[in-house]
Design a protein around this motif. Structure first.
Motif, PDB file in Angstrom:
ATOM      1  N   TYR A 184      27.000 -52.822 -80.492  1.00 39.70           N
ATOM      2  CA  TYR A 184      27.641 -51.526 -80.259  1.00 39.70           C
ATOM      3  C   TYR A 184      29.113 -51.612 -79.844  1.00 39.70           C
ATOM      4  O   TYR A 184      29.775 -50.581 -79.710  1.00 39.70           O
ATOM      5  N   ASP A 185      29.675 -52.816 -79.643  1.00 39.29           N
ATOM      6  CA  ASP A 185      31.072 -52.868 -79.230  1.00 39.29           C
ATOM      7  C   ASP A 185      31.691 -54.209 -79.590  1.00 39.29           C
ATOM      8  O   ASP A 185      31.077 -55.260 -79.409  1.00 39.29           O
ATOM      9  N   ILE A 186      32.930 -54.144 -80.088  1.00 36.38           N
ATOM     10  CA  ILE A 186      33.724 -55.333 -80.387  1.00 36.38           C
ATOM     11  C   ILE A 186      35.002 -55.252 -79.569  1.00 36.38           C
ATOM     12  O   ILE A 186      35.738 -54.258 -79.646  1.00 36.38           O
ATOM     13  N   ASN A 187      35.262 -56.272 -78.777  1.00 36.37           N
ATOM     14  CA  ASN A 187      36.479 -56.329 -77.958  1.00 36.37           C
ATOM     15  C   ASN A 187      37.350 -57.465 -78.472  1.00 36.37           C
ATOM     16  O   ASN A 187      37.031 -58.635 -78.269  1.00 36.37           O
ATOM     17  N   THR A 188      38.468 -57.128 -79.116  1.00 35.48           N
ATOM     18  CA  THR A 188      39.338 -58.177 -79.646  1.00 35.48           C
ATOM     19  C   THR A 188      40.399 -58.600 -78.633  1.00 35.48           C
ATOM     20  O   THR A 188      41.203 -59.483 -78.923  1.00 35.48           O
ATOM     21  N   ASN A 189      40.411 -57.987 -77.461  1.00 35.84           N
ATOM     22  CA  ASN A 189      41.295 -58.423 -76.369  1.00 35.84           C
ATOM     23  C   ASN A 189      40.441 -58.992 -75.237  1.00 35.84           C
ATOM     24  O   ASN A 189      40.658 -58.720 -74.074  1.00 35.84           O
ATOM     25  N   THR A 190      39.461 -59.772 -75.603  1.00 38.32           N
ATOM     26  CA  THR A 190      38.390 -60.171 -74.692  1.00 38.32           C
ATOM     27  C   THR A 190      38.896 -60.778 -73.386  1.00 38.32           C
ATOM     28  O   THR A 190      39.883 -61.513 -73.352  1.00 38.32           O
ATOM     29  N   ASN A 191      38.198 -60.424 -72.301  1.00 36.81           N
ATOM     30  CA  ASN A 191      38.434 -60.981 -70.970  1.00 36.81           C
ATOM     31  C   ASN A 191      37.197 -61.756 -70.534  1.00 36.81           C
ATOM     32  O   ASN A 191      36.118 -61.608 -71.119  1.00 36.81           O
ATOM     33  N   TYR A 192      37.359 -62.547 -69.485  1.00 30.31           N
ATOM     34  CA  TYR A 192      36.262 -63.397 -69.022  1.00 30.31           C
ATOM     35  C   TYR A 192      36.091 -63.244 -67.522  1.00 30.31           C
ATOM     36  O   TYR A 192      37.056 -63.014 -66.793  1.00 30.31           O
ATOM     37  N   ASN A 193      34.856 -63.390 -67.059  1.00 27.51           N
ATOM     38  CA  ASN A 193      34.564 -63.239 -65.645  1.00 27.51           C
ATOM     39  C   ASN A 193      34.590 -64.600 -64.957  1.00 27.51           C
ATOM     40  O   ASN A 193      33.828 -65.512 -65.309  1.00 27.51           O
ATOM     41  N   ALA A 194      35.488 -64.744 -63.967  1.00 25.77           N
ATOM     42  CA  ALA A 194      35.725 -66.043 -63.327  1.00 25.77           C
ATOM     43  C   ALA A 194      34.481 -66.569 -62.611  1.00 25.77           C
ATOM     44  O   ALA A 194      34.163 -67.761 -62.703  1.00 25.77           O
ATOM     45  N   ASP A 195      33.773 -65.713 -61.884  1.00 30.31           N
ATOM     46  CA  ASP A 195      32.602 -66.167 -61.132  1.00 30.31           C
ATOM     47  C   ASP A 195      31.503 -66.666 -62.063  1.00 30.31           C
ATOM     48  O   ASP A 195      30.876 -67.706 -61.817  1.00 30.31           O
ATOM     49  N   ALA A 196      31.254 -65.904 -63.140  1.00 31.54           N
ATOM     50  CA  ALA A 196      30.210 -66.304 -64.088  1.00 31.54           C
ATOM     51  C   ALA A 196      30.565 -67.620 -64.757  1.00 31.54           C
ATOM     52  O   ALA A 196      29.707 -68.496 -64.935  1.00 31.54           O
ATOM     53  N   GLU A 197      31.840 -67.775 -65.110  1.00 28.68           N
ATOM     54  CA  GLU A 197      32.253 -69.013 -65.770  1.00 28.68           C
ATOM     55  C   GLU A 197      32.182 -70.210 -64.831  1.00 28.68           C
ATOM     56  O   GLU A 197      31.758 -71.297 -65.223  1.00 28.68           O
ATOM     57  N   ALA A 198      32.593 -70.018 -63.582  1.00 29.69           N
ATOM     58  CA  ALA A 198      32.557 -71.115 -62.616  1.00 29.69           C
ATOM     59  C   ALA A 198      31.125 -71.589 -62.376  1.00 29.69           C
ATOM     60  O   ALA A 198      30.875 -72.793 -62.232  1.00 29.69           O
TER      61      ALA A 198
END
Length: 318
Positions: A277-291
């Protein structure tokens, strides 16, 4: 010297990328495209260009940033510059109608949706959709802004004719069937260089504003007596994510639409049917989840830009 150029309108979202470019000694320049000029009598500089233009720019007072970026990209593409997330990607970024038609063209299932302009037409569209529960959303939005859930046409009428009604920036409201996840979460798949990096599960129990960027995080919750409540993370990278057919479909879709970097969101219903339902071409990332997982989207993106620059211009470290 040729360099990587980052086109954007939000410093808070872009600094995470430039820090990684600095770490990797990648020569770069940032173009903030809230305002500016496009001199069509000149040639653009040599280099590779990566667009992070956002559909939600108008919510930060940058109403015409996508239009300016579209002009810049047209100029770059005219002169044969390599543009990552170029004109086609921007066209999809600023229109969910364009997203859904493109996804459906590639055999990817989306929720039933009707687009409408005009308050009475929104009501008419909901009646035509004929679903027991449905949502309205803006065609050009971002972060889940403007999403409203309704369980009746009467409730929609009250909203549409009230002062609370939000007019979309492009005038187009979408009326969409509500896909209910039995566990109140959606999944966002991140892609860099057109290839899958990881999937993150996003808790939707508190609403629809689902931007993973650090600046968009909800503050910690505390109980009334002052003791901190152990809160389930809103964003969690999925270990051993296993949807090979979907990933193959999405990677092919990105290739067909000249999209190098994206976050693509989907939801499963009670029968495990997947709806994108959604495409984000300026994608951001979550620091806590990645860490917690040890995988970093911006680092992968910086590595990708470095390789593209080295491949096309034989650029060495700055």
């Amino acid at each position: 010297m040729s360099k990587a150029y980052v086109l954007h309108e939000n410093d808070e979202w872009t600094i995470h990328l430039t820090k990684r470019l600095d770490e990797l000694n990648v020569p770069y320049e940032v173009w903030h495209l809230d305002q500016g000029i496009v001199d069509l009598t000149e040639e653009p500089p040599e280099g590779i260009f990566y667009s992070r233009m956002s559909a939600s720019s108008h919510t930060r007072g940058h109403r015409f940033a996508p239009e300016l970026t579209e002009s810049v990209i047209a100029w770059l593409e005219q002169h044969g510059r390599t543009v990552l997330n170029g004109s086609r990607a921007l066209r999809l970024e600023v229109s969910k109608v364009n997203q859904y038609t493109a996804l459906q063209l590639n055999g990817i299932k989306t929720p039933d949706t009707i687009a409408a302009v005009g308050r009475e037409q929104i009501i008419e569209a909901a009646e035509k959709l004929d679903k027991p529960s449905f949502i309205t959303k803006h065609n050009r939005a971002g972060k889940g802004l403007g999403v409203q859930l309704f369980h009746s046409i009467d409730a929609l009428k009250q909203y549409v004719h009230s002062d609370d009604f939000e007019l979309p920036v492009d005038g187009i409201t979408l009326i969409q069937e509500y896909i209910e996840s039995p566990e109140s979460y959606i999944t966002r798949c991140e892609f860099v260089g057109g290839r899958f990096v990881y999937a993150v599960r996003v808790d939707t129990s508190e609403g629809f504003e689902l931007c993973p960027a650090d600046a968009c995080q909800i503050n910690d919750l505390f109980c009334p007596v002052g003791e901190e409540v152990e809160e389930k993370p809103k964003f969690q990278v999925v270990k051993d994510f296993n949807e090979p057919l979907l990933i193959t479909q999405l990677e092919y879709f990105l290739s067909k639409n000249d999209i190098a970097v994206a976050g693509i969101e989907f939801i499963k219903d009670a029968d495990s049917e997947i709806y994108v339902y959604d495409i984000n071409t300026n994608t951001n990332y979550n620091a806590d989840a990645e860490a917690a997982h040890g995988t970093y989207g911006m680092l992968e993106l910086a590595k990708f830009l470095k390789k593209k620059l080295e491949r096309e211009y034989s650029v060495v470290e700055a």
